[in-house]
Design an enzyme around this catalytic site. Structure first.
Site, PDB file in Angstrom:
ATOM      1  N   ASP A  50       7.230 -26.122  17.231  1.00 34.11           N
ATOM      2  CA  ASP A  50       5.612 -26.527  17.286  1.00 34.11           C
ATOM      3  C   ASP A  50       5.671 -27.670  16.481  1.00 34.11           C
ATOM      4  OD1 ASP A  50       4.229 -25.017  18.734  1.00 34.11           O
ATOM      5  OD2 ASP A  50       2.853 -23.870  16.801  1.00 34.11           O
ATOM      6  N   ASP A 107      12.142 -13.959  15.096  1.00 31.73           N
ATOM      7  CA  ASP A 107      12.123 -15.335  14.397  1.00 31.73           C
ATOM      8  C   ASP A 107      12.968 -16.029  13.982  1.00 31.73           C
ATOM      9  OD1 ASP A 107       9.395 -14.419  13.694  1.00 31.73           O
ATOM     10  OD2 ASP A 107       9.817 -13.073  11.708  1.00 31.73           O
ATOM     11  N   ASP A 151      14.637 -17.124  11.892  1.00 31.55           N
ATOM     12  CA  ASP A 151      15.956 -17.283  11.027  1.00 31.55           C
ATOM     13  C   ASP A 151      16.880 -15.735  11.201  1.00 31.55           C
ATOM     14  OD1 ASP A 151      13.091 -16.002  10.087  1.00 31.55           O
ATOM     15  OD2 ASP A 151      14.691 -14.598   8.523  1.00 31.55           O
ATOM     16  N   ASP A 190       0.680  -9.776  15.967  1.00 32.30           N
ATOM     17  CA  ASP A 190       1.661  -8.628  16.593  1.00 32.30           C
ATOM     18  C   ASP A 190       0.830  -7.138  16.468  1.00 32.30           C
ATOM     19  OD1 ASP A 190       1.609  -7.953  13.644  1.00 32.30           O
ATOM     20  OD2 ASP A 190       4.261  -8.888  13.700  1.00 32.30           O
TER      21      ASP A 190
END
Length: 530
Positions: free
Chosen positions: A23, A70, A72, A162
């Site tokens: 993004d 994600d 990481d 979520d």
């Protein structure tokens, strides 16, 4: 942060395609994706943050199953092999795996094997799986595309997309499963500010579900067990109100002498004391080793203020913005901690002042409302206990200092100092540096020779030029601990270090079958003639 995740995705053994959803629309991310065989996906705006990013990507992809990670979260090579079998059941919408973290000195770690989310993933997760109420935890998840499309994609009404989306899936009859095996490791929030930012978003987003049609109390289609499971998860966010209210009641009693209840010593011994002891014992027993004796108190105090703000947000129509949790940085502790935990600090100061005044009144130095001797003893004793708990949280946070930007992975490797016969044990390693024990002192530079396996078990010879940053004698004075920062690494060598530190070493520690074909600790390298 992103590079190790792409390396881990590339190492996953079953056929798949990797998409990097950016993004930020950054050219360097496009180059990074191309380097590791991923497809770079971006969009013209950032509408609905993470949820909107995933929904946009669904229109650009066609896979039957979608793995969400994600930025990481680095997967093990066998991630797909361990999770795809659940989808033989056509009613399964998603499979969630535990979240684990390799930076074991983070603010949310209480030991190297236990962190703030351990109770949820070790104990509560299997319980939710039993009653078909396991939630999508945002990452380390495999989702059936048709299930996601059947609920209109990832829901965007809250910043807890979520949790919210899972309720709608369950309401439509889909099943969710929990695979209780660590297959992904990420970076936990390193400092207090990052931790509070993340937990505040969770509290505000999850509680906002009460204002939607997916309110688990009223949402049609949920089973009774699912309603109870969801409500129990949400009810936890009200614990901050309870904790602060009880502290304020104790403060008021110490100041005024007005008692909230009246009971004889016999009543307290026969009712209150057994209840308290059994409650603590039951909590520890149900935690099954995933919860330390002080853990719930520690994190309860740390999150009390943000949980109260989360509850108060129920009375606001604003959904708030999705703020990404920082995963790098240092923790300098100090007085800023007291400002970040302003509500708890204020209540602690009031309680301390009230306790001092009550003790002074007991000694006849000041005049306060009177209390019977037994009540006075109990309340002063409770004041000591609560002040001890508050100090046990605030003092270590104020004194906490973490200045290393990268967490160094502990290893059992060895290396040889170039142009010598000296073999040294490697203590820890990152793509940026290394520390080891040496029988000789080193001052400016060192070149180390070692061998590392990649994710396929192939052994590679590495030459690691490094700048010595510190060299200190061990406690017995027989050796030196040396810390180095790598300099001018070959790109291929750095890539191997990334793969070893974030994919191979964690997988081996977690028990994956990645043992190399020949020993990785044999470190001699044949020297060229001349």
């Amino acid at each position: 942060i992103v590079e190790p995740t792409l390396v881990g995705c590339r190492a996953m053994t079953l056929p798949h395609r990797t998409y990097l959803l950016d993004d930020g629309r950054r050219p360097e991310m496009r180059e990074l994706a191309a380097k590791y065989g991923a497809i770079w996906v971006t969009r013209p705006d950032n509408a609905h943050a993470k949820a909107g990013n995933i929904n946009h990507a669904l229109t650009r992809t066609d896979g039957e199953l979608v793995v969400v990670l994600d930025a990481d979260h680095v997967p093990r090579p066998d991630f797909l092999e361990a999770t795809l079998g659940y989808f033989d059941d056509p009613e399964v919408a998603l499979v969630q795996t535990p979240h684990d973290f390799f930076n074991r000195d983070s603010i949310q770690h209480t030991s190297t094997v236990r962190h703030e989310q351990t109770l949820f993933f070790d104990v509560i997760g299997p319980g939710k799986d039993r009653c078909n109420s396991m939630i999508w935890c945002g990452s380390a998840t495999v989702i059936r595309r048709t299930a996601l499309e059947s609920v209109g994609g990832v829901l965007t009404d809250t910043v807890a997309e979520d949790f919210h989306t899972t309720i709608r899936m369950h309401a439509q009859g889909w099943r969710t499963r929990y695979h209780d095996e660590i297959l992904v490791q990420g970076r936990a929030p390193h400092d207090l500010a990052s931790f509070l930012l993340q937990r505040a978003r969770w509290a505000r987003g999850n509680l906002a579900v009460f204002r939607t049609r997916e309110n688990p109390v009223t949402c049609p289609g949920l089973t009774l067990r699912q309603r109870v499971s969801y409500f129990a998860s949400l009810y936890n966010y009200f614990s901050g109100l309870q904790r602060i209210a009880l502290l304020l009641v104790l403060t008021w009693v110490l100041l005024t002498g007005q008692l909230p209840m009246h009971a004889s010593p016999l009543t307290l011994v026969t009712l209150w004391l057994p209840f308290t002891l059994l409650a603590v014992t039951a909590t520890m027993a149900l935690g099954r080793g995933s919860l330390g004796a002080f853990d719930s108190t520690r994190f309860g105090i740390m999150t009390a203020g943000i949980y109260i703000r989360g509850v108060l947000s129920l009375f606001s129509r604003r959904t708030g913005k999705f703020k990404v949790t920082p995963k790098e940085g240092v923790d300098s502790g100090g007085l800023p901690v007291l400002r970040m935990l302003g509500l708890v600090t204020t209540v602690a100061a009031l309680l301390l002042a009230a306790w001092i005044l009550r003790v002074a009144a007991w000694a006849g130095l000041v005049s306060l409302g009177t209390m019977p001797l037994f009540a006075r003893t109990i309340t002063v004793g409770l004041g000591v206990w609560e002040l001890g708990c508050l100090a046990g949280v605030l003092v270590p946070l104020v004194r906490r200092r973490r200045y290393r930007v990268q967490y160094r992975m502990p290893t059992r490797l060895q290396a040889r100092i170039d142009r010598t016969s000296t073999v040294v044990p490697v203590l820890d390693l990152t793509p940026g540096g290394i520390s080891f024990e040496s029988p000789i002192a080193l001052d400016t530079r060192a070149v180390l020779l070692t061998r590392l396996p990649d994710a396929q078990g192939e052994i590679h010879d590495l030459t690691l030029p490094a700048e010595v940053r510190w060299c200190t004698p061990t406690a017995d004075g027989s050796r030196y601990r040396v810390g180095c920062r790598f300099e001018a690494l070959d790109p291929a060598v750095r890539e191997l270090l990334v793969e070893y530190c974030f994919v191979v070493q964690p997988a081996l520690q977690l028990g994956a079958e990645l043992e190399p074909a020949r020993p990785a600790r044999v470190l001699w390298r044949a020297e060229r003639a001349g």
